[in-house]
Motif scaffolding. Structure first.
Motif: not given
Length: 334
Positions: A257-285
């Motif tokens: 979860y990238e937001d955990m890194v941005r908020d200082g809870a985690a050191l590193i993330s490897v992630a797809a951006r949630y906004y882009d995942v939502g757009r991909l779901a919009g493509e399916q819909a």
């Protein structure tokens, strides 16, 4: 698309639903069922469909991290005449549509087109047969997780000496348990020692935030050198407690979860951006709503773009800094 009159307002209101644009006559009706409110993926989904040029009426129904609310949410989505249901997360997606083994069980969605998103392992959790063929006539979705082999490679790129991986998990989320088992198998195959600890449940049967600190200390005592968040909405929602516990033990945390890194809870993330995942779901819909595609004939769409994000403030707090090679490809935040 056939027009329907707006109805069942009382059922929607008692669930604390938020109805937003658009309410025009003839709009496609889409219910968005969330687990912890409308976040980036939910917004990306709406933006994609709004940009399609079609009239859309969105109704957001939030389970507020309470499984008991999900059956009533499905009833509200039906009563509102939803043409499609977007489900966010493993718990909600199973609660609305069930698994392959649940077919024939009363009270599940077997008729309204359903698109799932932010599901850690749709095959392992039994929601679909495979990413290529869902085996569900009314269900398809998106897959946003980086292969865990890449996760471990990234961890080793950050700390080449790592030999002992730790993970916290909670049993009230099936995806959290599935991810524990997956990582345990992979760690063994790669010669890593692996320690996974369960967050204790409180008197209401929910994981206790107060148990995060002692379990992080227990991981440290066990010799863990790197902690992986795995898949857990609970840990994501309690990111502050997780981050404080990790810093107290000088343990680096890798999160999906990238937001955990941005908020200082985690050191590193490897992630797809949630906004882009939502757009991909919009493509399916959009394929279902406007191109009249059958959900069961659509393969699960996979994210192909992932980002590495590193929090240098956290690195300084625990005294573990990334190598130059990783810095060159990562986004750095403070």
């Amino acid at each position: 698309m056939k027009s329907r009159k707006l109805g069942a307002a009382a059922a929607v209101l008692w669930l604390g639903a938020l109805t937003c644009a658009f309410a025009e006559e003839g709009a496609a009706k889409v219910a968005i069922v969330t687990w912890r409110g409308c976040e980036e993926a939910c917004q990306g989904f709406q933006d994609y469909l709004n940009e399609s040029g079609h009239q859309i009426e969105f109704t957001i129904l939030d389970a507020a991290q309470d499984k008991a609310k999900v059956p009533g949410i499905l009833d509200a989505a039906r009563a509102a005449g939803s043409d499609l249901i977007l489900t966010w997360g493993t718990t909600v997606s199973i609660g609305i549509g069930g698994t392959l083994e649940d077919q024939g069980t009363a009270g599940l969605n077997v008729d309204i087109p359903q698109v799932f998103t932010i599901v850690a392992d749709p095959v392992g959790s039994g929601i679909v047969r495979s990413l290529e063929q869902t085996g569900r006539p009314n269900i398809t979705g998106t897959y946003n997780r980086m292969p865990e082999t890449v996760t471990l490679q990234t961890m080793r790129s950050f700390l080449p000496s790592v030999r002992h991986l730790g993970l916290l998990f909670n049993t009230d989320e099936q995806n959290s348990v599935i991810k524990r088992d997956e990582v345990a198998t992979l760690a063994m195959a790669q010669g890593l020692e692996f320690t996974a600890l369960e967050i204790a449940l409180d008197e209401d049967g929910k994981p206790s935030p107060a148990d995060i600190r002692p379990k992080m200390a227990a991981l440290k005592d066990a010799g863990v050198e790197f902690v992986y968040v795995g898949s857990s909405s609970f840990l994501q929602a309690n990111a502050v407690a997780l981050g404080e516990a990790a810093v107290a033990e000088a343990l680096p945390v890798l999160s999906p979860y990238e937001d955990m890194v941005r908020d200082g809870a985690a050191l590193i993330s490897v992630a797809a951006r949630y906004y882009d995942v939502g757009r991909l779901a919009g493509e399916q819909a959009a394929k279902i709503l406007f191109d009249h595609a059958s959900p069961g004939e659509l393969p699960v769409l996979r994210m192909t773009d992932f980002a590495v994000t590193i929090n240098m403030s956290v690195a300084g707090s625990i005294g573990i800094y990334p190598p130059m090679g990783l810095l060159q490809i990562a986004e750095i935040v403070e």
